[in-house]
Design a protein around this motif. Sequence first.
Motif, PDB file in Angstrom:
ATOM      1  N   LEU A 168       0.845  -1.199   0.000  1.00 46.10           N
ATOM      2  CA  LEU A 168       0.000   0.000   0.000  1.00 46.10           C
ATOM      3  C   LEU A 168       0.879   1.247   0.000  1.00 46.10           C
ATOM      4  CD1 LEU A 168      -2.675   1.538   0.222  1.00 46.10           C
ATOM      5  CD2 LEU A 168      -2.497   1.289   2.726  1.00 46.10           C
ATOM      6  N   HIS A 169       0.693   2.100  -1.006  1.00 43.40           N
ATOM      7  CA  HIS A 169       1.391   3.379  -1.084  1.00 43.40           C
ATOM      8  C   HIS A 169       0.491   4.463  -0.507  1.00 43.40           C
ATOM      9  CE1 HIS A 169       4.497   1.665  -3.651  1.00 43.40           C
ATOM     10  NE2 HIS A 169       3.515   0.977  -4.190  1.00 43.40           N
ATOM     11  N   ILE A 170       1.033   5.231   0.424  1.00 47.18           N
ATOM     12  CA  ILE A 170       0.263   6.305   1.052  1.00 47.18           C
ATOM     13  C   ILE A 170       0.971   7.626   0.802  1.00 47.18           C
ATOM     14  CG2 ILE A 170      -0.731   7.187   3.186  1.00 47.18           C
ATOM     15  CD1 ILE A 170      -0.635   4.383   4.335  1.00 47.18           C
ATOM     16  N   THR A 171       0.235   8.595   0.257  1.00 45.94           N
ATOM     17  CA  THR A 171       0.784   9.928   0.011  1.00 45.94           C
ATOM     18  C   THR A 171      -0.324  10.952   0.172  1.00 45.94           C
ATOM     19  OG1 THR A 171       2.171  11.217  -1.514  1.00 45.94           O
ATOM     20  CG2 THR A 171       0.373   9.939  -2.491  1.00 45.94           C
ATOM     21  N   TYR A 172       0.049  12.185   0.381  1.00 44.98           N
ATOM     22  CA  TYR A 172      -0.976  13.202   0.653  1.00 44.98           C
ATOM     23  C   TYR A 172      -1.909  13.401  -0.534  1.00 44.98           C
ATOM     24  CZ  TYR A 172      -3.227  17.630   1.648  1.00 44.98           C
ATOM     25  OH  TYR A 172      -4.180  18.600   1.833  1.00 44.98           O
ATOM     26  N   SER A 173      -1.346  13.526  -1.735  1.00 48.12           N
ATOM     27  CA  SER A 173      -2.158  13.842  -2.908  1.00 48.12           C
ATOM     28  C   SER A 173      -1.568  13.183  -4.142  1.00 48.12           C
ATOM     29  CB  SER A 173      -2.223  15.364  -3.109  1.00 48.12           C
ATOM     30  OG  SER A 173      -2.785  15.700  -4.361  1.00 48.12           O
ATOM     31  N   GLU A 174      -2.423  12.889  -5.107  1.00 43.80           N
ATOM     32  CA  GLU A 174      -1.915  12.347  -6.373  1.00 43.80           C
ATOM     33  C   GLU A 174      -1.253  13.429  -7.209  1.00 43.80           C
ATOM     34  OE1 GLU A 174      -4.378  11.521  -9.695  1.00 43.80           O
ATOM     35  OE2 GLU A 174      -6.083  12.619  -8.911  1.00 43.80           O
ATOM     36  N   LYS A 175      -1.475  14.707  -6.843  1.00 41.16           N
ATOM     37  CA  LYS A 175      -0.903  15.833  -7.577  1.00 41.16           C
ATOM     38  C   LYS A 175       0.400  16.254  -6.914  1.00 41.16           C
ATOM     39  CE  LYS A 175      -5.535  17.270  -8.917  1.00 41.16           C
ATOM     40  NZ  LYS A 175      -6.610  18.263  -8.763  1.00 41.16           N
ATOM     41  N   GLY A 176       1.205  17.027  -7.637  1.00 41.27           N
ATOM     42  CA  GLY A 176       2.495  17.425  -7.107  1.00 41.27           C
ATOM     43  C   GLY A 176       3.523  16.347  -7.369  1.00 41.27           C
ATOM     44  N   GLY A 177       4.786  16.714  -7.237  1.00 43.48           N
ATOM     45  CA  GLY A 177       5.873  15.810  -7.604  1.00 43.48           C
ATOM     46  C   GLY A 177       5.871  14.495  -6.851  1.00 43.48           C
ATOM     47  N   ALA A 178       5.674  14.544  -5.528  1.00 45.99           N
ATOM     48  CA  ALA A 178       5.718  13.320  -4.723  1.00 45.99           C
ATOM     49  C   ALA A 178       4.561  12.397  -5.059  1.00 45.99           C
ATOM     50  CB  ALA A 178       5.705  13.671  -3.236  1.00 45.99           C
ATOM     51  N   GLY A 179       3.372  12.965  -5.218  1.00 47.96           N
ATOM     52  CA  GLY A 179       2.195  12.159  -5.547  1.00 47.96           C
ATOM     53  C   GLY A 179       2.330  11.477  -6.886  1.00 47.96           C
ATOM     54  N   ILE A 180       2.868  12.210  -7.869  1.00 45.28           N
ATOM     55  CA  ILE A 180       3.081  11.641  -9.208  1.00 45.28           C
ATOM     56  C   ILE A 180       4.114  10.524  -9.144  1.00 45.28           C
ATOM     57  CG2 ILE A 180       4.000  12.139 -11.513  1.00 45.28           C
ATOM     58  CD1 ILE A 180       2.748  14.980 -11.182  1.00 45.28           C
ATOM     59  N   ALA A 181       5.205  10.765  -8.418  1.00 46.24           N
ATOM     60  CA  ALA A 181       6.258   9.739  -8.299  1.00 46.24           C
ATOM     61  C   ALA A 181       5.720   8.487  -7.622  1.00 46.24           C
ATOM     62  CB  ALA A 181       7.443  10.306  -7.521  1.00 46.24           C
ATOM     63  N   ALA A 182       4.901   8.664  -6.579  1.00 45.81           N
ATOM     64  CA  ALA A 182       4.325   7.518  -5.873  1.00 45.81           C
ATOM     65  C   ALA A 182       3.383   6.738  -6.787  1.00 45.81           C
ATOM     66  CB  ALA A 182       3.579   7.990  -4.627  1.00 45.81           C
ATOM     67  N   LYS A 183       2.606   7.451  -7.590  1.00 46.92           N
ATOM     68  CA  LYS A 183       1.664   6.785  -8.499  1.00 46.92           C
ATOM     69  C   LYS A 183       2.414   6.022  -9.585  1.00 46.92           C
ATOM     70  CE  LYS A 183      -2.774   7.623 -10.684  1.00 46.92           C
ATOM     71  NZ  LYS A 183      -2.628   7.697 -12.138  1.00 46.92           N
ATOM     72  N   ARG A 184       3.530   6.553 -10.036  1.00 42.27           N
ATOM     73  CA  ARG A 184       4.339   5.848 -11.030  1.00 42.27           C
ATOM     74  C   ARG A 184       4.938   4.571 -10.448  1.00 42.27           C
ATOM     75  NH1 ARG A 184       7.231  11.202 -13.791  1.00 42.27           N
ATOM     76  NH2 ARG A 184       5.404  11.798 -15.036  1.00 42.27           N
ATOM     77  N   LEU A 185       5.345   4.627  -9.187  1.00 43.00           N
ATOM     78  CA  LEU A 185       5.848   3.415  -8.539  1.00 43.00           C
ATOM     79  C   LEU A 185       4.730   2.380  -8.426  1.00 43.00           C
ATOM     80  CD1 LEU A 185       7.849   1.662  -7.012  1.00 43.00           C
ATOM     81  CD2 LEU A 185       7.418   3.044  -4.966  1.00 43.00           C
ATOM     82  N   HIS A 186       3.542   2.834  -8.039  1.00 38.88           N
ATOM     83  CA  HIS A 186       2.387   1.930  -7.984  1.00 38.88           C
ATOM     84  C   HIS A 186       2.157   1.274  -9.345  1.00 38.88           C
ATOM     85  CE1 HIS A 186      -1.787   0.575  -7.794  1.00 38.88           C
ATOM     86  NE2 HIS A 186      -2.039   1.377  -8.817  1.00 38.88           N
ATOM     87  N   SER A 187       2.216   2.058 -10.408  1.00 42.13           N
ATOM     88  CA  SER A 187       2.007   1.533 -11.767  1.00 42.13           C
ATOM     89  C   SER A 187       3.105   0.549 -12.156  1.00 42.13           C
ATOM     90  CB  SER A 187       1.959   2.679 -12.779  1.00 42.13           C
ATOM     91  OG  SER A 187       0.861   3.535 -12.528  1.00 42.13           O
ATOM     92  N   ALA A 188       4.353   0.905 -11.794  1.00 44.90           N
ATOM     93  CA  ALA A 188       5.483   0.022 -12.110  1.00 44.90           C
ATOM     94  C   ALA A 188       5.314  -1.348 -11.462  1.00 44.90           C
ATOM     95  CB  ALA A 188       6.794   0.668 -11.661  1.00 44.90           C
ATOM     96  N   LEU A 189       4.872  -1.349 -10.210  1.00 44.76           N
ATOM     97  CA  LEU A 189       4.676  -2.614  -9.500  1.00 44.76           C
ATOM     98  C   LEU A 189       3.505  -3.390 -10.093  1.00 44.76           C
ATOM     99  CD1 LEU A 189       5.165  -1.286  -5.865  1.00 44.76           C
ATOM    100  CD2 LEU A 189       6.722  -2.799  -7.085  1.00 44.76           C
TER     101      LEU A 189
END
Length: 412
Positions: free
Chosen positions: A4-25
């Motif tokens: 489970l990836h937890i981040t404040y928002s899907e927007k912004g640099g961190a949120g985008i990076a986290a979503k890309r990691l989710h997609s990669a996995l």
Amino acid sequence: MKVLHITYSEKGGAGIAAKRLHSALHQNGVSSAYLSTNLTINFKDEVIIDDFFKYTKPSLVKKIGLKILNLFPLSQRGRLSKKIKNYKKEKDFEIISSPFSHFKLQNHPLYKEADIINLHWVSGILDYPSFFKKCKKPIVWTFHDMNSFLGMFHYKNDYNKASLELHNFNVKIEKIQKKCIENIKKGVIITPSKWLLQEVNKSGFFENYITETIFNSVDLDLFSIKKRVVLRTKYGLSNYEFVILFVAEDVGNYRKGFDLLLESLRYIKSIKPTILTIGIDNPDSYKDVKVISLGKISDEKKMAEIYNVADVFILPSREDNLPNVILESFASGVPIISFNVGGIKEHVLNNKTGFISEELNGISLSEKIVEFYNSKDNFNSLSIREYAKDNFSYHKQYKDYLKIYKELLKND
């Protein structure tokens, strides 16, 4: 294995990076979910309606309880929270955060279902005291800035300019962070840059953690080399213009250094560039410089096009980790000019992927712009893209993270 990836928002640099990691996995067969305040994706990769972060009006009983509490002196937590709120109103800092939150992430259904928790940028939704006390699951924490060990601050520049009074108060917040983090028995800290890893190890906060560097990833199918002449026509640019691209959520953000780019152009008489800006901007405020403001763009397909109209991407940050724009620019075959700071310097390689300006000022930057302009035909877009493929692919990131996850579960 469920991550489970937890981040404040899907927007912004961190949120985008986290979503890309989710997609990669997910694309490589790992069961992954994504939890943020504005997007929740379950372990079946389905976007679901999630009311967890929505405001709910307090019941009559709760209102009465709150009124009774207001009659008594504030708890230590209450006093600290009130002070942090007051400091947040100060405009001298880019961002100030609290280690307290009324959200209890450990109560979310996806948390309960997960085998591993991968935290990202969690300011505002992570309550340090309750979460780290109750979380018994293995934790991977991917850092996107320095907030987890800088008290209320996210960046050293803000930290360094704080008043003595604010520094003394921040020491209390740092102690709370460190004490809470010590509750974690099984954890790994991941940084997207070697620079940030060094800062983490110097902090002394994470002595019980394994610390490693794994680069962020980018969708290499989406961000790719496209037909520049066609796209320049689409965006009203001639094929003869020297086009500089600048991207920031807010162009006026001091840390991102757009003022240094404008300053550098004052020292250049032989080149009249066209500057494209992406982000909140006020193009009417610029004089003697051709600036085309395209505003905020959330459509990644459009962003992938815009990279391809640029001759060079200029990233004049005063302080940064590993911004997604580096990955996107290189994947599009576009070189970068930047300063010798943070994680940027690890990938902007002179005469290969761009130029590094050693001194953090407009004059030094102007010299690199001229140097690039005179040698721009020597840069090979295919070679730059190969660098992105070698370092920032979904597959590479997936393999590196999977190794960490397996080690944590093996010893669980």
